[in-house]
Design a protein around this motif. Structure first.
Motif, short mmCIF file in Angstrom:
data_model
loop_
_atom_site.label_atom_id
_atom_site.label_comp_id
_atom_site.label_asym_id
_atom_site.label_seq_id
_atom_site.Cartn_x
_atom_site.Cartn_y
_atom_site.Cartn_z
N THR A 74 47.74 14.35 42.65
CA THR A 74 47.28 12.95 42.61
C THR A 74 48.45 11.97 42.67
O THR A 74 48.35 10.93 43.31
CB THR A 74 46.38 12.68 41.39
OG1 THR A 74 47.09 12.98 40.19
CG2 THR A 74 45.09 13.49 41.46
N ASP A 75 49.57 12.32 42.02
CA ASP A 75 50.76 11.45 42.09
C ASP A 75 51.27 11.35 43.53
O ASP A 75 51.59 10.26 44.00
CB ASP A 75 51.90 12.01 41.22
CG ASP A 75 51.65 11.84 39.73
OD1 ASP A 75 50.73 11.11 39.34
OD2 ASP A 75 52.41 12.46 38.95
N ARG A 76 51.35 12.49 44.20
CA ARG A 76 51.87 12.49 45.57
C ARG A 76 50.94 11.73 46.51
O ARG A 76 51.40 10.97 47.36
CB ARG A 76 52.09 13.92 46.05
CG ARG A 76 53.32 14.57 45.39
CD ARG A 76 53.54 15.99 45.83
NE ARG A 76 53.72 16.11 47.28
CZ ARG A 76 53.77 17.29 47.91
NH1 ARG A 76 53.66 18.42 47.23
NH2 ARG A 76 53.93 17.33 49.22
N LEU A 77 49.63 11.92 46.36
CA LEU A 77 48.68 11.19 47.20
C LEU A 77 48.77 9.68 46.93
O LEU A 77 48.75 8.88 47.87
CB LEU A 77 47.25 11.70 46.97
CG LEU A 77 46.95 13.08 47.54
CD1 LEU A 77 45.60 13.57 47.05
CD2 LEU A 77 47.00 13.06 49.07
N ALA A 78 48.88 9.30 45.64
CA ALA A 78 48.99 7.89 45.29
C ALA A 78 50.26 7.27 45.85
O ALA A 78 50.29 6.08 46.17
CB ALA A 78 48.94 7.72 43.77
#
Length: 133
Positions: A74-78
């Motif tokens: 989720t961090d990388r997608l955000a």
């Protein structure tokens, strides 16, 4: 205190988590709050969102490693990472949550059925004991 950052007590109150649980999640690396010069933890809205995600995963039986993996995704997608493997890994989590939710629905149905069986037995026992008076 820095703009937009909150102390651990407010985070605990907002999320319904204990201070001990929040500190544990920090110890295992699921969230890394900022620190004041005096050592007080300060949490951003991103940190609070991470803790809320972990809170939702815990009762579904996800391991700390799985939680960490989902947070990385989720961090990388955000951050705008367009690696297609991230979306497929996210889909695996989505399926796992759906499967676990279905198992919980089945367990709930069994628990309700069992509670109803006990209620009927209690009422029958009460009727039998009242009839014998």
């Amino acid at each position: 205190m820095s703009e937009g950052l909150v102390q651990i007590g407010e985070v605990a109150e907002r999320l319904g988590l204990s201070l001990r649980t929040i500190r544990h999640y920090e110890e295992v690396g699921l969230v890394v709050p900022e620190r004041t010069p005096g050592g007080f933890r300060l949490y951003s809205e991103t940190d609070i969102g991470r803790l809320a995600l972990v809170k939702r995963m815990k009762p579904l039986g996800f391991s700390l490693e799985e939680m960490r993996d989902l947070l990385v995704i989720t961090d990388r997608l955000a951050a705008g990472d367009e690696d297609p493997s991230l979306v497929s890994r996210l889909q695996l989590f989505e399926r796992a949550v759906a499967d676990r939710a279905e198992r919980l629905r089945e367990q709930l149905a069994m628990a309700r059925e069992f509670a109803e069986q006990l209620r009927r037995q209690r009422l029958q026992a009460a009727a039998t004991s009242n009839a014998g008076r």
